[in-house]
Motif scaffolding. Structure first.
Motif, PDB file in Angstrom:
ATOM      1  N   LEU A   9       0.815  -1.225   0.024  1.00  0.00           N
ATOM      2  CA  LEU A   9      -0.002  -0.103   0.133  1.00  0.00           C
ATOM      3  C   LEU A   9       0.783   1.187  -0.010  1.00  0.00           C
ATOM      4  N   GLY A  10       1.850   1.210  -0.770  1.00  0.00           N
ATOM      5  CA  GLY A  10       2.827   2.404  -1.151  1.00  0.00           C
ATOM      6  C   GLY A  10       2.289   3.621  -1.699  1.00  0.00           C
ATOM      7  N   ASN A  11       3.258   4.187  -2.212  1.00  0.00           N
ATOM      8  CA  ASN A  11       2.851   5.310  -3.281  1.00  0.00           C
ATOM      9  C   ASN A  11       1.771   5.149  -4.107  1.00  0.00           C
ATOM     10  N   MET A  12       1.821   3.888  -4.854  1.00  0.00           N
ATOM     11  CA  MET A  12       0.970   3.425  -5.779  1.00  0.00           C
ATOM     12  C   MET A  12      -0.240   2.742  -5.280  1.00  0.00           C
ATOM     13  N   GLY A 122       1.778   6.696 -13.033  1.00  0.00           N
ATOM     14  CA  GLY A 122       2.219   7.370 -11.761  1.00  0.00           C
ATOM     15  C   GLY A 122       1.333   7.507 -10.627  1.00  0.00           C
ATOM     16  N   THR A 123       1.688   8.124  -9.645  1.00  0.00           N
ATOM     17  CA  THR A 123       0.747   8.344  -8.116  1.00  0.00           C
ATOM     18  C   THR A 123      -0.487   9.120  -8.543  1.00  0.00           C
ATOM     19  N   ALA A 124      -0.626  10.198  -9.335  1.00  0.00           N
ATOM     20  CA  ALA A 124      -1.756  10.755  -9.493  1.00  0.00           C
ATOM     21  C   ALA A 124      -2.845  10.102 -10.234  1.00  0.00           C
ATOM     22  N   ALA A 125      -2.323   9.245 -11.201  1.00  0.00           N
ATOM     23  CA  ALA A 125      -3.235   8.308 -11.854  1.00  0.00           C
ATOM     24  C   ALA A 125      -3.669   7.259 -10.960  1.00  0.00           C
ATOM     25  N   SER A 216       3.597  16.935 -21.680  1.00  0.00           N
ATOM     26  CA  SER A 216       2.836  16.388 -20.547  1.00  0.00           C
ATOM     27  C   SER A 216       3.517  16.713 -19.249  1.00  0.00           C
ATOM     28  N   TYR A 217       5.023  16.641 -19.189  1.00  0.00           N
ATOM     29  CA  TYR A 217       5.738  16.538 -17.886  1.00  0.00           C
ATOM     30  C   TYR A 217       6.941  17.551 -18.154  1.00  0.00           C
ATOM     31  N   CYS A 218       6.762  18.558 -18.697  1.00  0.00           N
ATOM     32  CA  CYS A 218       8.060  19.430 -18.982  1.00  0.00           C
ATOM     33  C   CYS A 218       9.025  19.690 -17.753  1.00  0.00           C
ATOM     34  N   GLY A 236       5.991  12.562  -8.006  1.00  0.00           N
ATOM     35  CA  GLY A 236       6.399  12.044  -9.327  1.00  0.00           C
ATOM     36  C   GLY A 236       6.639  10.840  -9.144  1.00  0.00           C
ATOM     37  N   PHE A 237       7.429  10.453 -10.267  1.00  0.00           N
ATOM     38  CA  PHE A 237       8.334   9.273 -10.480  1.00  0.00           C
ATOM     39  C   PHE A 237       9.780   9.289 -10.132  1.00  0.00           C
ATOM     40  N   ALA A 238      10.173   8.742  -8.944  1.00  0.00           N
ATOM     41  CA  ALA A 238      11.331   8.911  -8.446  1.00  0.00           C
ATOM     42  C   ALA A 238      12.571   8.322  -9.488  1.00  0.00           C
ATOM     43  N   THR A 239      13.750   9.329  -9.504  1.00  0.00           N
ATOM     44  CA  THR A 239      14.660   8.786 -10.166  1.00  0.00           C
ATOM     45  C   THR A 239      15.533   7.442  -9.934  1.00  0.00           C
ATOM     46  N   ALA A 240      15.141   6.816  -8.602  1.00  0.00           N
ATOM     47  CA  ALA A 240      15.705   5.528  -8.293  1.00  0.00           C
ATOM     48  C   ALA A 240      14.926   4.423  -8.920  1.00  0.00           C
ATOM     49  N   MET A 241      13.461   5.006  -8.959  1.00  0.00           N
ATOM     50  CA  MET A 241      12.455   4.093  -9.490  1.00  0.00           C
ATOM     51  C   MET A 241      12.647   3.955 -11.335  1.00  0.00           C
ATOM     52  N   MET A 242      13.043   5.156 -11.605  1.00  0.00           N
ATOM     53  CA  MET A 242      13.435   5.071 -13.192  1.00  0.00           C
ATOM     54  C   MET A 242      14.740   4.378 -13.628  1.00  0.00           C
ATOM     55  N   LEU A 243      15.678   4.317 -12.626  1.00  0.00           N
ATOM     56  CA  LEU A 243      16.953   3.531 -12.770  1.00  0.00           C
ATOM     57  C   LEU A 243      16.714   2.243 -12.458  1.00  0.00           C
TER      58      LEU A 243
END
Ligand code: NAD
Length: 296
Positions: A9-12, A122-125, A216-218, A236-243
């Motif tokens: 039940l984290g961010n998402m 992402g978390t908003a969606a 959409s994400y400038c 938003g979407f953390a750099t660590a997650m993108m990595l």
């Protein structure tokens, strides 16, 4: 199909579980974090004291966990021994294709139906119930997967058999990681050339440089008010997650023998930004590094 067990039940997962409850489903929720569990209870979910308790009477079990090892152990050690064989298992975490296929095979051996169903948005969606789901499952199970996912989704697409959902997610996020760096490089160059980056945004948004990362994400603050660039790249979407996702893409490419040189460069640049302290910032903050600045 009304009794849902929701694990992670984290961010998402927090927002996703809340949308299941909002849709009138009975949600038994579990997370290792007491704070996450309390938040889910505030959103209408019932608190379970363990995965075993959460899944015991479930019609469908949804997991939203950090990475492959978490998913492998939660299913093998807690879901399979305790869930009813009739329950439909849906893993929405982003994990490696191999783990997804391994868990699916174990599930099948034990008589369960399983789907990998990672998400984009992402978390908003997640909070709004407007995620896009990419699903890997047996064709015969897809209609039921779609029905379980519906309160969390704006689009649910079957990518193919088990593992295909994760393959789609990894490929999509490789595009996103690369395109964000391309947009950031162009904005940093525009600035150096004395061109107003906001004017460049306006022009490129209507030219052939147009893409989601720009319009959409400038990453430059101002032109897109909802983008994390306007909040000092928080949330938003953390750099660590993108990595993590770019590493998954590179591992998959190495195993499959695919050439992904821009994906490899993007992974290297995000690894550097992470080492410089940007891991917790939204991934669009890599703009700062490309402008020669350290993360604030
Ligand atoms: P998170 O770290 O906020 O949430 C993960 C949750 O899982 C945590 O609350 C943690 O306590 C819980 N957890 C870990 N092990 C557990 C266990 N054994 N039993 C029960 N709970 C356990 O991460 P997140 O941002 O919600 O991401 C979850 C997944 O979704 C990841 O795979 C991520 O790659 C993917 N994803 C994230 C985003 C995003 O924007 N954050 C977007 C798309 C996909």
């Amino acid at each position: 199909m009304t009794r849902i067990a929701f694990i992670g039940l984290g961010n998402m997962g927090g927002g996703m579980a809340a949308n299941q409850a909002k849709a009138g489903r009975e949600v038994m929720a579990f997370d290792l974090s007491a704070a996450a569990l309390d938040k889910a209870a505030g959103a209408g979910c019932a608190k379970a004291t363990s995965v075993a308790e959460a899944v015991r009477d479930a019609d469908a079990i949804i997991t939203m966990l950090p990475a492959g090892p978490h998913v492998r152990s939660v299913y093998a050690e807690q879901v399979f021994p305790n869930a009813p064989k009739t329950s439909l298992l849906i893993d929405c975490s982003t994990i490696d294709v191999e783990s997804a296929r391994a868990v699916a095979a174990q599930a099948k051996d034990q008589g369960f139906r399983f789907a990998d169903a990672p998400v984009s948005g992402g978390t908003a969606a997640a909070d709004a119930g407007t995620l896009a789901f990419m699903v890997g499952c047996d064709e015969a199970d897809f209609a039921q997967v779609e029905q379980v996912i519906a309160p969390m989704s704006r689009a649910t697409i079957r990518a193919g058999d088990h593992g295909a959902g994760q393959a789609a997610k990894i490929c999509n996020n490789m595009v996103l990681g690369i395109s964000m760096i391309a947009v950031c490089e162009a904005l940093a160059l525009a600035e150096k050339l004395g061109l107003d980056p906001v004017k460049f945004h306006e022009i490129s948004s209507q030219s052939s440089g147009q893409c989601w990362s720009l319009t959409s994400y400038c990453p430059w603050p101002g032109p897109v008010p909802t983008a994390p660039s306007n909040r000092n790249y928080e949330g938003g979407f953390a750099t660590a997650m993108m990595l993590k996702d770019l590493k998954l893409a590179q591992e998959a490419a190495a195993k499959a023998g695919a050439a992904t040189p821009l994906g490899a460069s993007a992974e290297g640049l995000y690894a550097l930004f992470d080492r410089l302290g940007g891991g917790g910032k939204d991934f669009s903050a890599i703009l700062e590094m490309l402008r020669g600045k350290l993360p604030a």
